[in-house]
Design a protein around this motif. Structure first.
Motif, PDB file in Angstrom:
ATOM      1  N   ARG A 169       0.820  -1.210   0.000  1.00 30.11           N
ATOM      2  CA  ARG A 169       0.000   0.000   0.000  1.00 30.11           C
ATOM      3  C   ARG A 169       0.856   1.263   0.000  1.00 30.11           C
ATOM      4  N   LYS A 170       2.011   1.195   0.665  1.00 25.62           N
ATOM      5  CA  LYS A 170       2.878   2.367   0.786  1.00 25.62           C
ATOM      6  C   LYS A 170       4.105   2.266  -0.122  1.00 25.62           C
ATOM      7  N   ARG A 171       3.961   1.549  -1.217  1.00 22.55           N
ATOM      8  CA  ARG A 171       5.115   1.308  -2.097  1.00 22.55           C
ATOM      9  C   ARG A 171       5.707   2.596  -2.656  1.00 22.55           C
ATOM     10  N   LYS A 172       4.898   3.655  -2.706  1.00 17.60           N
ATOM     11  CA  LYS A 172       5.405   4.929  -3.230  1.00 17.60           C
ATOM     12  C   LYS A 172       5.965   5.819  -2.129  1.00 17.60           C
TER      13      LYS A 172
ATOM     14  N   LEU B 297      12.609   6.974  13.160  1.00 21.41           N
ATOM     15  CA  LEU B 297      11.363   7.637  12.768  1.00 21.41           C
ATOM     16  C   LEU B 297      10.303   6.648  12.292  1.00 21.41           C
ATOM     17  N   LEU B 298      10.682   5.386  12.128  1.00 23.93           N
ATOM     18  CA  LEU B 298       9.722   4.359  11.756  1.00 23.93           C
ATOM     19  C   LEU B 298       8.842   4.007  12.960  1.00 23.93           C
ATOM     20  N   TYR B 299       7.673   3.475  12.672  1.00 19.61           N
ATOM     21  CA  TYR B 299       6.669   3.237  13.723  1.00 19.61           C
ATOM     22  C   TYR B 299       7.091   2.117  14.665  1.00 19.61           C
TER      23      TYR B 299
ATOM     24  N   VAL C 168       6.344   3.056   7.778  1.00 18.87           N
ATOM     25  CA  VAL C 168       6.348   4.509   7.566  1.00 18.87           C
ATOM     26  C   VAL C 168       5.035   5.094   8.065  1.00 18.87           C
ATOM     27  N   MET C 169       5.113   6.117   8.924  1.00 20.72           N
ATOM     28  CA  MET C 169       3.906   6.722   9.499  1.00 20.72           C
ATOM     29  C   MET C 169       3.414   7.874   8.637  1.00 20.72           C
ATOM     30  N   LYS C 170       2.129   7.826   8.326  1.00 15.42           N
ATOM     31  CA  LYS C 170       1.491   8.933   7.615  1.00 15.42           C
ATOM     32  C   LYS C 170       0.644   9.735   8.591  1.00 15.42           C
TER      33      LYS C 170
ATOM     34  N   TRP D 192      -3.274  -3.484   9.035  1.00 16.51           N
ATOM     35  CA  TRP D 192      -3.272  -3.683   7.581  1.00 16.51           C
ATOM     36  C   TRP D 192      -2.770  -2.440   6.843  1.00 16.51           C
ATOM     37  N   LYS D 193      -2.564  -1.341   7.598  1.00 16.33           N
ATOM     38  CA  LYS D 193      -2.079  -0.111   6.989  1.00 16.33           C
ATOM     39  C   LYS D 193      -0.712   0.306   7.510  1.00 16.33           C
TER      40      LYS D 193
END
Length: 600
Positions: A262-265, A274-276, A305-307, A320-321
């Motif tokens: 989902r976060k491939r970009k 900084l990663l979750y 990666v946190m959005k 799942w995200k």
């Protein structure tokens, strides 16, 4: 005021209950609990070896099956019995727990033993004897179907016990890196030594009974022993530390992959901090320490990666995200060990039929120790077992302290170095096996015995001892080293599955061995077949051993390449259980970073 006092009293009671539960938990497990589990494993392995060690004799002489077909049945059973442990491990680690996996597996295994023993007791379940080995009536489809049902039950039962008993015994001990390095003994060495005791008794006592008394008693004794094992395991139940299953591994792995896709970009930050991360979320699957970030398989880092808006106090994380670093590293650790693990497949392939062929060789050789006693063919494996047991003691008491002076490694050598040495000894085993078989067949030819499959070739059965002893030394290094490697390098939530991988390598290796033997038997011709059905003297078994040697040389080169590039997992180990805080609270932060990149 009274309400506040009641509230305070309730909180105090809750605290007292928590303290009592912690005290009770601390009293569980430890060295006092392991004898019940290891005794169970000893009886379990005694039962397994008791029916398995001489199975090739039972199939060829009681069911009148040809050598290659009988050997393939043994190998296919080994393959199936090594496939089911992965399924059992997934069930145990996901929801059932290791304790109940062992219970259910033991019951099914016992049913298989009872069924197998019944095939030997009832005349209707095996064909008439064929002492001449000429025009023998083979077992009917009905008789074989009963046998296959027994073997299937045995394989399913082993799926519950094989991946869980060793890890359950290790669960009772402190297996943190600092604790393991401070001990003067190695759990895996002594675990394998205890199995050696079971194997030694089975191949000497049980095999002798099968060959000289009756198959009913020879199979009945392992059946009774397994029943005793089950009772012993239950008797120790109040002492066991029962580690709760960490939830479905397959679900967690899938969640990491889905989140990464989902976060491939997304762009992973250069600073891994900084990663979750979420200690509370990972508490159940990181009891002994959290996995630290590694630079390999960077595309998986995108899952952590946190959005904006993800994983906030008001918005619980959706697995799942977004995945924690620990869960990403779980998958990475698993992927890293797979290439090294794969080297064990061809090792098993090379050894898959050696036990059956060694037994058939022994049948043709001089086995008398006196006028009234001769060694049962299947009991020749006792020399490999004795070598292994003696070697384990010497390895731990002499080899490790000596090598440690030069390497500075607490274990003397690394897991990968230990495995590599084992592979070298296994190559030597195949070379010696080929030379000994060439010698045996030459003696048979010299005495004009090539066309007499029932004749005793005038060569001592002790010619087989060097190859059996070399195989025992190989197991000290390769097999024990592989168990250590898989247990230590797998995430703690995957340890049953890692042991399941050990058996999967056995499964794939045995199936490949069956395929290879079938091809050799089919394409080496009828007149000069390397592996003939009835008359080993007319075969070319030494050619087969040279083929196996070549395969192992290629496998060794592959292993060295994989081991050279392997990175050991880094772990942030929780030390709170090992150190008590001082009164002023200055006992340190309770965490230590462990694990560095090591090369073979």
């Amino acid at each position: 005021m009274e309400s506040q006092d009641n509230k305070k009293s309730h909180e105090e009671k809750q605290e007292e209950v928590k303290i009592k539960e912690d005290d009770k938990r601390k009293k569980l497990g430890g060295i006092k609990a392991t004898p019940f589990i290891l005794a169970t494993e000893i009886f379990d392995r005694f039962s397994t070896i008791g029916f398995h060690a001489n199975m090739i004799t039972y199939l060829t002489q009681q069911l009148n099956l040809p050598l290659v077909r009988a050997s393939n049945i043994v190998s296919n059973f080994d393959g199936t019995a090594s496939l089911t442990p992965l399924i059992g491990a997934l069930i145990a680690d996901s929801f059932a727990g290791r304790f109940w996996a062992i219970i259910v597996g033991s019951i099914i295994f016992e049913l298989g033993l009872i069924s197998f023993t019944t095939t030997a007791l009832l005349k209707s379940l095996h064909p008439p004897p064929c002492p001449t080995l000429v025009d023998c009536k083979e077992a009917s489809n009905f008789q074989l179907s009963t046998l296959y049902l027994s073997l299937l039950l045995l394989a399913i039962g082993l799926g519950g016990t094989r991946p869980c008993v060793m890890t359950y015994a290790a669960d009772q001990l402190d297996m943190s890196k600092s604790s393991v390095e401070s001990r003067s003994w190695n759990f895996f060495n002594w675990y394998y030594f205890s199995l050696g005791l079971a194997r030694l008794t089975a191949v000497s006592v049980v095999v002798y009974i099968q060959d000289n008394v009756s198959w009913g008693w020879g199979l009945g004794i392992p059946t009774i022993a397994m029943g005793i094992a089950f009772i012993v395991f239950l008797a120790g139940s109040p002492l066991y530390t029962k580690v709760k299953p960490g939830g479905s591994l397959l679900v967690r792995v899938t969640q990491v992959i889905v989140s990464a896709i989902r976060k491939r970009k997304a762009v992973a930050p250069e600073d891994s901090s900084l990663l979750y991360q979420n200690k509370e979320l990972d508490a159940a699957i990181s009891v002994h320490g959290r996995l630290l970030h590694t630079p390999q398989f960077k595309w998986l880092d995108k899952a952590a990666v946190m959005k904006d808006g993800e994983a906030t106090d008001s918005n619980p994380p959706n697995p799942w995200k977004i995945a924690t670093v620990h869960r990403v590293e779980e998958l990475k650790s698993f992927l890293r060990l797979l290439p090294v693990w794969a080297a064990g497949i061809l090792l098993v392939t090379a050894n898959s039929h050696s036990g059956s062929f060694n037994t058939q060789q022994a049948w043709t050789m001089k086995r008398h120790l006196s006028n009234s006693f001769q060694i049962p063919p299947a009991s020749m494996s006792v020399f490999g077992i004795l070598t292994g047991m003696t070697g384990l003691v010497l390895y731990e008491r002499l080899f490790v302290p000596f090598v440690r002076r030069f390497t500075g490694t607490p274990a003397g050598i690394t897991y990968l170095q230990r495995m590599g040495i084992g592979l070298i000894f296994n190559i030597l085993t195949s070379i010696v096996s080929a030379l000994v078989e060439k010698k045996r067949r030459t003696v048979a030819e010299h005495h004009n015995l090539l066309d007499n499959p029932k004749a005793t070739v005038p060569i001592s059965v002790f010619w087989l001892v060097p190859q059996l002893s070399l195989h025992g030394i190989s197991e000290i290094f390769m097999t024990v080293g592989q168990l250590e490697f898989l247990y230590d390098q797998s995430p703690e939530s995957m340890r049953s599955i890692a042991l399941g991988l050990f058996w999967i390598a056995n499964s794939m290796g045995n199936y490949l061995g069956t395929f290879m033997v079938s091809l050799v038997h089919k394409y080496t011709g009828h007149k000069n077949n390397w592996l003939p059905d009835r008359n080993l003297n007319r075969g070319k078994l030494d050619y087969y051993y040279w083929l196996v040697t070549g395969i192992q040389v290629v496998n060794f080169v592959y292993f060295v390449i994989c081991a050279w590039f392997y990175n050991y997992k880094p772990l942030e180990e929780d030390m709170e259980a090992d150190f008590k805080a001082s009164e002023d609270g200055a006992a340190g932060n309770g965490e230590v970073e462990l694990g560095t990149t090591e090369k073979v």
